[in-house]
Design a protein around this motif. Sequence first.
Motif, short mmCIF file in Angstrom:
data_model
loop_
_atom_site.label_atom_id
_atom_site.label_comp_id
_atom_site.label_asym_id
_atom_site.label_seq_id
_atom_site.Cartn_x
_atom_site.Cartn_y
_atom_site.Cartn_z
N TRP A 1 0.87 -1.17 0.00
CA TRP A 1 0.00 0.00 0.00
C TRP A 1 0.90 1.22 0.00
O TRP A 1 1.75 1.38 0.87
N LEU A 2 0.71 2.08 -1.00
CA LEU A 2 1.56 3.24 -1.19
C LEU A 2 0.84 4.50 -0.74
O LEU A 2 -0.15 4.89 -1.35
N PRO A 3 1.32 5.18 0.31
CA PRO A 3 0.71 6.46 0.70
C PRO A 3 1.25 7.57 -0.21
O PRO A 3 2.44 7.69 -0.40
N GLU A 4 0.33 8.35 -0.78
CA GLU A 4 0.73 9.42 -1.69
C GLU A 4 0.06 10.73 -1.27
O GLU A 4 -1.01 10.72 -0.69
N LEU A 5 0.71 11.85 -1.61
CA LEU A 5 0.13 13.16 -1.36
C LEU A 5 0.12 13.95 -2.65
O LEU A 5 0.90 13.70 -3.56
N TRP A 6 -0.81 14.91 -2.72
CA TRP A 6 -0.92 15.78 -3.89
C TRP A 6 -0.08 17.01 -3.62
O TRP A 6 -0.30 17.74 -2.65
N ASN A 7 0.94 17.27 -4.45
CA ASN A 7 1.85 18.39 -4.21
C ASN A 7 1.47 19.64 -5.00
O ASN A 7 2.24 20.58 -5.08
N GLY A 8 0.29 19.63 -5.60
CA GLY A 8 -0.16 20.77 -6.39
C GLY A 8 0.03 20.53 -7.88
O GLY A 8 -0.59 21.21 -8.69
N GLN A 9 0.86 19.57 -8.25
CA GLN A 9 1.11 19.25 -9.65
C GLN A 9 0.82 17.80 -9.97
O GLN A 9 0.29 17.48 -11.02
N GLU A 10 1.20 16.91 -9.04
CA GLU A 10 1.05 15.47 -9.29
C GLU A 10 1.05 14.73 -7.96
O GLU A 10 1.36 15.29 -6.92
N TRP A 11 0.70 13.45 -8.01
CA TRP A 11 0.73 12.62 -6.83
C TRP A 11 2.17 12.17 -6.59
O TRP A 11 2.85 11.77 -7.52
N GLN A 12 2.64 12.26 -5.35
CA GLN A 12 3.98 11.80 -5.03
C GLN A 12 3.95 10.95 -3.77
O GLN A 12 3.10 11.14 -2.91
N LEU A 13 4.88 10.01 -3.70
CA LEU A 13 4.98 9.11 -2.56
C LEU A 13 5.33 9.94 -1.33
O LEU A 13 6.24 10.77 -1.38
#
Length: 190
Positions: free
Chosen positions: A121-133
């Motif tokens: 399960w990969l936790p990702e956040l939205w940095n304003g441009q794309e999803w990043q780990l």
Amino acid sequence: MNHAQLTALGRALRLLGEHGEALTADTPDARLHEIKDDLRRALDLLDDTVTTAAPTTRCPEHPQGPVDESAPDLCLLCETRRRAARRSEFQGGRPRPGEPAPSAPSRYGVRGDRPQAQQRWLPELWNGQEWQLCGTPRRDRREAEAYLAAQRRGSRPAMAYRLVHEFTDYEVLRVWGTPVRVDIEPMGNL
């Protein structure tokens, strides 16, 4: 390593950094002896905090495993698995009892030679441009969701978080928040 050990070690290493920045060609011997004492103190703190032996291999799966000097990661266990896969690729694999021999060997090997797929399960956040780990991939879904809940409650939460299930393919399981594309150029890139 507990919090007290962590802060003491950090303080000692910062002090050593300050000593390093202040070194010149005409640094007096008394100052060098002070640096030597501080260096010993930092090494003693480091000895107290390290609880496990140094890894014998560069393998993340078997850091304390047996060593094979010819392996790229020095891990005998992983190298044995790789050799078996290469051997079955060249020899066409051994037929199991009760199964007919394959008519032509497959260049990809047989199912028993391939390692099992791992689910994460990969936790990702939205940095304003794309999803990043945003954290280490987890093997337990509840642990990954708890990690994301802690991130959302943190002092600087992201706009949105999501949990991605990785198992041969990727599947977005859950999204928290609304990702909005943010232009990084001021004035709308005029």
